[in-house]
Design an enzyme around this catalytic site. Structure first.
Site, PDB file in Angstrom:
ATOM      1  N   ASP A  28       0.717  -1.199  -0.116  1.00 17.33           N
ATOM      2  CA  ASP A  28      -0.057   0.088  -0.232  1.00 17.33           C
ATOM      3  C   ASP A  28       0.919   1.250   0.091  1.00 17.33           C
ATOM      4  O   ASP A  28       1.141   2.030   0.990  1.00 17.33           O
ATOM      5  CB  ASP A  28      -0.846  -0.072   1.307  1.00 17.33           C
ATOM      6  CG  ASP A  28      -1.998   1.180   1.464  1.00 17.33           C
ATOM      7  OD1 ASP A  28      -2.242   1.730   0.231  1.00 17.33           O
ATOM      8  OD2 ASP A  28      -2.394   1.734   2.418  1.00 17.33           O
TER       9      ASP A  28
ATOM     10  N   TRP B 102     -37.248   3.996  -6.278  1.00 21.62           N
ATOM     11  CA  TRP B 102     -37.038   3.200  -7.217  1.00 21.62           C
ATOM     12  C   TRP B 102     -35.763   2.474  -6.895  1.00 21.62           C
ATOM     13  O   TRP B 102     -35.598   1.201  -7.429  1.00 21.62           O
ATOM     14  CB  TRP B 102     -37.063   3.835  -8.592  1.00 21.62           C
ATOM     15  CG  TRP B 102     -35.824   5.037  -8.810  1.00 21.62           C
ATOM     16  CD1 TRP B 102     -35.321   5.653  -7.958  1.00 21.62           C
ATOM     17  CD2 TRP B 102     -35.381   5.193 -10.099  1.00 21.62           C
ATOM     18  NE1 TRP B 102     -34.552   6.604  -8.821  1.00 21.62           N
ATOM     19  CE2 TRP B 102     -34.365   6.266  -9.959  1.00 21.62           C
ATOM     20  CE3 TRP B 102     -35.726   4.490 -11.655  1.00 21.62           C
ATOM     21  CZ2 TRP B 102     -34.003   6.650 -11.140  1.00 21.62           C
ATOM     22  CZ3 TRP B 102     -35.155   5.056 -12.723  1.00 21.62           C
ATOM     23  CH2 TRP B 102     -34.137   5.991 -12.556  1.00 21.62           C
TER      24      TRP B 102
ATOM     25  N   ASN C 267     -39.669   9.427  -2.142  1.00 16.35           N
ATOM     26  CA  ASN C 267     -38.436   9.474  -2.444  1.00 16.35           C
ATOM     27  C   ASN C 267     -37.520   8.788  -1.507  1.00 16.35           C
ATOM     28  O   ASN C 267     -36.472   8.189  -1.843  1.00 16.35           O
ATOM     29  CB  ASN C 267     -38.069  11.071  -2.702  1.00 16.35           C
ATOM     30  CG  ASN C 267     -36.678  11.258  -3.219  1.00 16.35           C
ATOM     31  OD1 ASN C 267     -36.204  12.340  -3.581  1.00 16.35           O
ATOM     32  ND2 ASN C 267     -35.784  10.361  -3.264  1.00 16.35           N
TER      33      ASN C 267
ATOM     34  N   ARG D 147     -42.830  14.167  -2.163  1.00 15.33           N
ATOM     35  CA  ARG D 147     -42.022  13.796  -3.276  1.00 15.33           C
ATOM     36  C   ARG D 147     -42.144  12.386  -3.355  1.00 15.33           C
ATOM     37  O   ARG D 147     -41.772  11.672  -2.469  1.00 15.33           O
ATOM     38  CB  ARG D 147     -40.769  14.361  -3.321  1.00 15.33           C
ATOM     39  CG  ARG D 147     -39.951  14.172  -4.308  1.00 15.33           C
ATOM     40  CD  ARG D 147     -38.454  14.778  -4.316  1.00 15.33           C
ATOM     41  NE  ARG D 147     -38.475  16.001  -3.817  1.00 15.33           N
ATOM     42  CZ  ARG D 147     -37.336  16.431  -3.243  1.00 15.33           C
ATOM     43  NH1 ARG D 147     -36.140  15.640  -3.209  1.00 15.33           N
ATOM     44  NH2 ARG D 147     -37.110  17.521  -2.554  1.00 15.33           N
TER      45      ARG D 147
ATOM     46  N   ASP E 257     -31.930  13.108 -10.973  1.00 15.90           N
ATOM     47  CA  ASP E 257     -31.379  14.284 -10.606  1.00 15.90           C
ATOM     48  C   ASP E 257     -29.697  14.173 -10.589  1.00 15.90           C
ATOM     49  O   ASP E 257     -29.381  13.442  -9.701  1.00 15.90           O
ATOM     50  CB  ASP E 257     -31.830  14.686  -9.311  1.00 15.90           C
ATOM     51  CG  ASP E 257     -31.783  13.322  -8.284  1.00 15.90           C
ATOM     52  OD1 ASP E 257     -31.765  12.209  -8.677  1.00 15.90           O
ATOM     53  OD2 ASP E 257     -31.773  13.774  -6.939  1.00 15.90           O
TER      54      ASP E 257
ATOM     55  N   GLU F  56     -21.340   3.791  -7.081  1.00 16.28           N
ATOM     56  CA  GLU F  56     -22.861   4.217  -7.403  1.00 16.28           C
ATOM     57  C   GLU F  56     -22.869   4.316  -8.716  1.00 16.28           C
ATOM     58  O   GLU F  56     -23.701   4.209  -9.568  1.00 16.28           O
ATOM     59  CB  GLU F  56     -22.970   5.652  -6.688  1.00 16.28           C
ATOM     60  CG  GLU F  56     -24.484   6.303  -7.034  1.00 16.28           C
ATOM     61  CD  GLU F  56     -24.642   7.477  -6.798  1.00 16.28           C
ATOM     62  OE1 GLU F  56     -25.937   7.947  -6.460  1.00 16.28           O
ATOM     63  OE2 GLU F  56     -23.745   8.222  -5.933  1.00 16.28           O
TER      64      GLU F  56
END
Length: 621
Positions: free
Chosen positions: A19, A201, A238, A247, A364, A554
């Site tokens: 490392d 979702w 959401n 929302r 978004d 992500e």
């Protein structure tokens, strides 16, 4: 070959040697020797290469976290095939790392959430629905040992009320069940990183992976929590935070309950959820003048007032700047007065309707819907609602003898056919061979080629001729080294090359788009095209995991096939030490789903990390 080695000393020596940049990972950016030797009872094993060394690091840390002092090492684990290892880690570790509950343990974790750092109160507010006495009493009792404050929501939750509690943000309760005298929280899976809530979702796509990995209770838990949200908050939120009460999110509830039912065959459970799904369809999506527009198609329309409170300080400075300058006041001062109602500004009121609606859309942000989202009949939303209507028709016909709460399958088939006619009238462009979003206010199509242009394939909305045209003309424009881009470079560039990138646009690619497009291609018999698109996505994830210590974040830049992306809100899942314990929710699901569809011959090539360019002869247009 098996060797037992001491964990602490081996871990220390491995990091000291390999490392070299000190980030507590072993990646291709480290400049170590890429060779590490371990010995035990006269047996020596040399471990070579970034991937195998990072596997050793991960296995040492897993054993350490389990309280062990020694690790039994085998070649099978250190030299595990890459795709097999990524899939195993998702199945055996990452889903567990992403599982949450709204009980005492889960609430304690939420208290430490970084999003609560702005709280002025000493205690985290836990908001409970007006009629849920079980939850109210449960959280009231927890106040004695946890830093929470239990607050009951009003019977009618208005946008004005939600704005009034924005200065006191908190979490919203989810479903609790009483079993054998004990109260249990229904579990759910979160996206990961800073996202510790149950998102809209995201939950459906995560459930696709959970069902593949036979974690049915978690998928079912999210459906049960969806039902709770609809019954108590009026919509699928959401996420379960107080400022999301106005929302909703892209609608996938019917897909979720159908796919769970295919596994459980619990018809009473299905009946209960089908009643709730029809309620959501009628009260959230089909209210004329709200999310149903005058032409019969649908839009997103978040009902909140003013600035989305989840945004970081200064996020809207560029929007407020010209108005502040005109009045000769500081930007922050102008924003404060606008929020407090001391300044009226119709332009900003409209701007924030569109901004909140972008966030409701899940995309978004994207230039496709920037500044006009509430004026658009989006291809994706109307495809999702067409899926609701056909799901209702098929479930009522197949499972309830064509009679369900006064509905027949013919009623829903009629609604689906009517929507298809409207989609073809307003969203289909014959000359471009593409579905485009439609501005129902100006009565014009928005000729922006996006991954969402292909989503009518997912729900079988497109005709055979439209499907062939999309695959021949539009798919090649979106296909990149790592999969499907959020939009084409040309559509992104037509907005303005000088404006900053948006995370849902080129060159980035997203898991839900890939998953729906794979299924859509298969729906219409495009097996070879589906295999190619799947392979490109899985190769990108696998190669990045191999080179970067198991990283599964992500979002990805699919043009360069890398997790090193520009993103407005960062890239969740890259900030960890030693080993990721979560991956990222729908990324994990896309990997498991993709592997379940990939041919054996391509799986073999994936494990050999054979680049897509060496496999597929057809070049991208």
């Amino acid at each position: 070959m098996k060797l037992r080695v001491p964990i602490e000393s081996t871990l220390k020596a491995l990091l000291a040697q390999e490392d070299t940049d000190g980030d507590k990972k072993i990646t291709i950016e480290d400049n170590g020797s890429k060779s590490f030797t371990i010995s035990s009872e006269g047996v020596t094993y040399e471990i070579k290469g970034t991937y195998h060394l990072s596997n050793l690091l991960q296995e040492l840390v897993i054993a350490k976290n389990e309280g062990k002092t020694e690790l039994e090492i085998t070649e099978a684990i250190i030299e595990e095939l890459p795709a097999k290892r990524v899939s195993r880690m998702i199945r055996d570790y990452y889903w567990n790392g992403l599982t949450r509950t709204m009980d005492a343990d889960g609430i304690e974790r939420l208290i430490a959430d970084t999003k609560n750092e702005s709280l002025t109160a000493e205690r985290l507010p836990v908001y409970v629905p007006f009629h849920d006495e079980l939850a109210f009493n449960y959280y009231k009792e927890l106040e004695a040992k946890l830093l929470i404050e239990t607050l009951k929501l009003p019977e009618e939750i208005t946008p004005e009320y939600v704005k009034s509690i924005n200065k006191k943000p908190g979490v919203l309760s989810l479903k609790l069940e009483e079993k054998n005298g004990e109260i249990e929280a229904v579990p759910f899976v979160v996206p990961g990183g800073r996202f510790n809530e149950m998102y809209g979702w995201d939950s459906y796509f995560e459930a696709v992976g959970l069902l593949i990995d036979k974690k049915v209770h978690l998928a079912k838990g999210m459906a049960d929590n969806f039902q709770y949200e609809i019954e108590h908050y009026g919509k699928i939120l959401n996420a379960n935070r107080s400022y999301y009460l106005t929302r909703t999110q892209p609608p996938f509830y019917t897909s979720l309950i159908r796919e769970i039912y295919e596994v459980t065959k619990d018809k009473e459970w299905l009946k209960s959820h089908l009643i709730t799904a029809i309620k959501e369809y009628e009260t959230v999506w089909m209210v004329e003048g709200e999310r149903e527009t005058s032409n019969g198609l649908n839009r997103y329309l978040a009902e909140g007032i003013g600035i989305p409170p989840e945004c970081e300080e200064g996020h809207f400075d560029a929007v407020f700047a010209p108005f502040a300058e005109k009045l000769g006041v500081d930007i922050a001062d102008y924003e404060r007065k606008y929020v407090n109602g001391e300044i009226s500004n119709h332009y900003l009121d409209t701007y924030f309707i569109h901004d909140r609606s972008v966030r409701e859309s899940g995309h978004d942000t994207s230039y496709r819907i920037d500044g006009n989202c509430a004026d658009l009949n989006l291809v994706d939303l109307n495809a999702f609602l067409y899926k609701y209507e056909t799901d209702f028709a098929e479930l009522i016909s197949e499972e309830f003898n064509n009679n369900f709460e006064g509905f027949t399958s013919e009623i829903w088939e009629g609604r689906a056919n009517h929507r298809r006619e409207l989609v073809n009238q307003h969203l289909w462009n014959e000359n471009a061979n593409c579905f485009f979003d439609y501005n129902w206010m100006t009565e014009n199509q928005i000729e922006f080629i996006s991954a969402t242009s292909l989503l009518p394939l997912w729900c079988n909305l497109a005709t055979e001729e439209q499907a062939e045209a999309l695959v021949e003309n539009i798919l090649p424009l979106l296909l990149e080294k790592g999969g499907i881009a959020g939009c084409t470079k040309e559509s992104r560039g037509a907005i303005s090359k000088e404006r900053p990138q948006r995370q849902w646009d080129y060159p980035n690619g997203w898991a839900p788009h890939q998953m729906m497009i794979w299924k859509g291609l298969l729906n219409y018999g495009f097996k070879n095209e589906a295999q190619e698109v799947i392979y490109r996505w899985l190769y990108m994830i696998t190669k990045n995991a191999v080179d970067y210590n198991g990283t599964i974040p992500e979002k990805y830049d699919v043009v360069e096939a890398t997790h090193k992306v520009f993103a407005e809100y960062g890239n969740v899942g890259v900030d960890f030490e030693y080993i990721t314990s979560e991956g990222f929710g729908w990324m994990n699901a896309s990997y498991q789903y993709g592997l379940s569809l990939l041919s054996d011959s391509l799986l073999e090539r994936l494990n050999s990390l054979e680049a897509p360019d060496h496999i597929f002869m057809k070049n991208r247009v």
